[in-house]
Design a protein around this motif. Structure first.
Motif, PDB file in Angstrom:
ATOM      1  N   MET A   1     -30.432  92.680 -11.839  1.00  0.00           N
ATOM      2  CA  MET A   1     -31.381  92.225 -12.839  1.00  0.00           C
ATOM      3  C   MET A   1     -32.677  93.017 -12.740  1.00  0.00           C
ATOM      4  N   SER A   2     -33.258  93.272 -13.879  1.00  0.00           N
ATOM      5  CA  SER A   2     -34.538  93.969 -13.893  1.00  0.00           C
ATOM      6  C   SER A   2     -35.643  93.035 -13.408  1.00  0.00           C
ATOM      7  N   ALA A   3     -36.729  93.634 -12.950  1.00  0.00           N
ATOM      8  CA  ALA A   3     -37.870  92.853 -12.464  1.00  0.00           C
ATOM      9  C   ALA A   3     -38.471  92.043 -13.613  1.00  0.00           C
ATOM     10  N   PRO A   4     -39.060  90.897 -13.312  1.00  0.00           N
ATOM     11  CA  PRO A   4     -39.639  90.066 -14.373  1.00  0.00           C
ATOM     12  C   PRO A   4     -40.835  90.728 -15.044  1.00  0.00           C
ATOM     13  N   THR A   5     -40.947  90.520 -16.340  1.00  0.00           N
ATOM     14  CA  THR A   5     -42.098  91.002 -17.095  1.00  0.00           C
ATOM     15  C   THR A   5     -43.268  90.033 -16.900  1.00  0.00           C
ATOM     16  N   ALA A   6     -44.421  90.408 -17.422  1.00  0.00           N
ATOM     17  CA  ALA A   6     -45.594  89.531 -17.323  1.00  0.00           C
ATOM     18  C   ALA A   6     -45.319  88.199 -18.033  1.00  0.00           C
ATOM     19  N   LYS A   7     -44.649  88.260 -19.172  1.00  0.00           N
ATOM     20  CA  LYS A   7     -44.327  87.039 -19.915  1.00  0.00           C
ATOM     21  C   LYS A   7     -43.361  86.167 -19.125  1.00  0.00           C
ATOM     22  N   GLU A   8     -42.411  86.803 -18.455  1.00  0.00           N
ATOM     23  CA  GLU A   8     -41.439  86.053 -17.656  1.00  0.00           C
ATOM     24  C   GLU A   8     -42.092  85.446 -16.422  1.00  0.00           C
ATOM     25  N   LEU A   9     -43.029  86.137 -15.830  1.00  0.00           N
ATOM     26  CA  LEU A   9     -43.746  85.596 -14.674  1.00  0.00           C
ATOM     27  C   LEU A   9     -44.547  84.351 -15.075  1.00  0.00           C
ATOM     28  N   GLU A  10     -45.119  84.384 -16.257  1.00  0.00           N
ATOM     29  CA  GLU A  10     -45.836  83.210 -16.764  1.00  0.00           C
ATOM     30  C   GLU A  10     -44.866  82.043 -16.976  1.00  0.00           C
ATOM     31  N   ALA A  11     -43.690  82.354 -17.532  1.00  0.00           N
ATOM     32  CA  ALA A  11     -42.677  81.316 -17.731  1.00  0.00           C
ATOM     33  C   ALA A  11     -42.198  80.761 -16.393  1.00  0.00           C
TER      34      ALA A  11
ATOM     35  N   LEU B   1     -35.241  83.082 -12.541  1.00  0.00           N
ATOM     36  CA  LEU B   1     -35.282  83.919 -13.734  1.00  0.00           C
ATOM     37  C   LEU B   1     -33.939  83.947 -14.459  1.00  0.00           C
ATOM     38  N   ARG B   2     -32.857  83.796 -13.701  1.00  0.00           N
ATOM     39  CA  ARG B   2     -31.526  83.789 -14.327  1.00  0.00           C
ATOM     40  C   ARG B   2     -31.435  82.728 -15.407  1.00  0.00           C
ATOM     41  N   TRP B   3     -31.917  81.541 -15.108  1.00  0.00           N
ATOM     42  CA  TRP B   3     -31.803  80.419 -16.048  1.00  0.00           C
ATOM     43  C   TRP B   3     -32.753  80.584 -17.221  1.00  0.00           C
ATOM     44  N   LEU B   4     -33.937  81.113 -16.944  1.00  0.00           N
ATOM     45  CA  LEU B   4     -34.895  81.340 -18.019  1.00  0.00           C
ATOM     46  C   LEU B   4     -34.390  82.402 -18.994  1.00  0.00           C
ATOM     47  N   ARG B   5     -33.855  83.481 -18.463  1.00  0.00           N
ATOM     48  CA  ARG B   5     -33.331  84.529 -19.344  1.00  0.00           C
ATOM     49  C   ARG B   5     -32.129  84.037 -20.138  1.00  0.00           C
ATOM     50  N   ALA B   6     -31.296  83.237 -19.489  1.00  0.00           N
ATOM     51  CA  ALA B   6     -30.113  82.720 -20.172  1.00  0.00           C
ATOM     52  C   ALA B   6     -30.481  81.845 -21.361  1.00  0.00           C
ATOM     53  N   ARG B   7     -31.673  81.276 -21.323  1.00  0.00           N
ATOM     54  CA  ARG B   7     -32.135  80.423 -22.424  1.00  0.00           C
ATOM     55  C   ARG B   7     -33.357  81.004 -23.108  1.00  0.00           C
ATOM     56  N   GLU B   8     -33.484  82.326 -23.027  1.00  0.00           N
ATOM     57  CA  GLU B   8     -34.527  83.065 -23.751  1.00  0.00           C
ATOM     58  C   GLU B   8     -35.918  82.470 -23.520  1.00  0.00           C
TER      59      GLU B   8
ATOM     60  N   PHE C   1     -18.316  79.648 -16.357  1.00  0.00           N
ATOM     61  CA  PHE C   1     -19.050  80.839 -15.949  1.00  0.00           C
ATOM     62  C   PHE C   1     -20.388  80.927 -16.661  1.00  0.00           C
ATOM     63  N   GLU C   2     -20.395  80.732 -17.952  1.00  0.00           N
ATOM     64  CA  GLU C   2     -21.632  80.815 -18.721  1.00  0.00           C
ATOM     65  C   GLU C   2     -22.636  79.727 -18.311  1.00  0.00           C
ATOM     66  N   ALA C   3     -22.127  78.548 -17.997  1.00  0.00           N
ATOM     67  CA  ALA C   3     -23.004  77.420 -17.677  1.00  0.00           C
ATOM     68  C   ALA C   3     -23.560  77.470 -16.266  1.00  0.00           C
ATOM     69  N   ASN C   4     -22.829  78.105 -15.343  1.00  0.00           N
ATOM     70  CA  ASN C   4     -23.202  77.994 -13.931  1.00  0.00           C
ATOM     71  C   ASN C   4     -23.493  79.311 -13.227  1.00  0.00           C
ATOM     72  N   TYR C   5     -23.216  80.423 -13.884  1.00  0.00           N
ATOM     73  CA  TYR C   5     -23.475  81.728 -13.273  1.00  0.00           C
ATOM     74  C   TYR C   5     -24.203  82.656 -14.252  1.00  0.00           C
ATOM     75  N   PRO C   6     -25.293  82.174 -14.838  1.00  0.00           N
ATOM     76  CA  PRO C   6     -25.982  82.996 -15.838  1.00  0.00           C
ATOM     77  C   PRO C   6     -26.559  84.268 -15.231  1.00  0.00           C
ATOM     78  N   GLU C   7     -26.427  85.327 -15.975  1.00  0.00           N
ATOM     79  CA  GLU C   7     -27.059  86.606 -15.654  1.00  0.00           C
ATOM     80  C   GLU C   7     -26.591  87.249 -14.358  1.00  0.00           C
ATOM     81  N   ILE C   8     -25.439  86.820 -13.813  1.00  0.00           N
ATOM     82  CA  ILE C   8     -24.919  87.553 -12.648  1.00  0.00           C
ATOM     83  C   ILE C   8     -23.981  88.670 -13.108  1.00  0.00           C
ATOM     84  N   LEU C   9     -23.741  88.751 -14.408  1.00  0.00           N
ATOM     85  CA  LEU C   9     -22.842  89.757 -14.950  1.00  0.00           C
ATOM     86  C   LEU C   9     -23.632  90.997 -15.367  1.00  0.00           C
TER      87      LEU C   9
END
Length: 227
Positions: A1-11, A35-42, A177-185
């Motif tokens: 996964m890429s490093a969190p952006t400023a917006k993601e750090l705020e989230a 961050l995995r869960w936040l990204r999975a739900r935009e 997989f989608e519900a419990n392992y977000p963003e590990i792919l």
């Protein structure tokens, strides 16, 4: 996964208090895990919180923390073998699954659907364990958090598609997989896909988030195109 952006750090800062009551271990409290869960739900805080809470309950209900010590029946392991093929150039694990040869219909019709699903949960947890181990030799802010799956679809047939149990088990596996392992792919690459597989993928596609769909490639039997 890429490093969190400023917006993601705020989230992340706003997300942590929402899930502070959960019994998370040190890894699950890390920025990259959250961050995995936040990204999975935009970055929708409420949706990410609901997703994480449901997943933690799922882990408890299914004793997922102990799935690596569980063993499927020996014959099942032989019939549903897969290969852990090492690491890609970024250090992420790569696993090859001969899904076209997996007789999901036979497993379901012999009452082994639960074993099949737990077996796939175990595969995911095994890859997470490898990521964890590989991360120990890396900087703390650069952990290995994703994997690549190569699905060899050679042998997938109408016989599998014609059985509702096969379809139900496959779709349930995708949902888990989608519900419990977000963003590990990192990437999901299907090779040797016969035309009939398009019908199965048509059922799978609506279950995938746009983020996951971007990581999916499906190739036919011409290896010159995908090698």
């Amino acid at each position: 996964m890429s490093a969190p952006t400023a917006k993601e750090l705020e989230a992340l800062a706003n997300f942590r208090p929402l899930v502070a009551d959960l019994n998370l271990n040190d890894e699950q409290k890390s920025d990259m895990f959250m961050l995995r869960w936040l990204r999975a739900r935009e970055l929708n805080l409420k949706a990410a919180e609901e997703m994480l809470r449901k997943s933690m309950k799922w882990r408890q209900d299914n004793d997922t923390d102990n799935v690596l010590t569980w063993e499927a029946p020996k014959q099942f392991q032989l019939e549903f073998a897969y290969d852990y093929d090492g690491l890609d150039k970024d250090g992420c694990p790569v696993v090859a699954i001969p899904f076209g040869k997996w007789d999901v219909r036979k497993a379901v019709e012999s009452g082994q659907k639960a074993i099949y699903l737990r077996y796939f949960d175990q595969l995911c947890e095994r890859m997470l364990s490898i990521m964890r181990e590989r991360s120990q030799s890396r900087p703390a802010n650069e952990p290995i958090t994703q994997m690549t799956i190569i699905w060899d679809l050679d042998g997938f047939s109408l016989r599998q598609m014609a059985a509702r149990g096969t379809i139900d088990a496959t779709l349930e596996g995708v949902k888990r997989f989608e519900a419990n392992y977000p963003e590990i792919l990192k990437a999901s690459i299907g090779i040797n896909a016969p035309r009939i597989f398009a019908l199965m993928f048509g059922l799978i596609k609506p279950l995938l988030t746009p983020r996951t769909l971007e990581k999916v490639q499906i190739w036919g039997s011409n290896s010159n195109k995908w090698k």
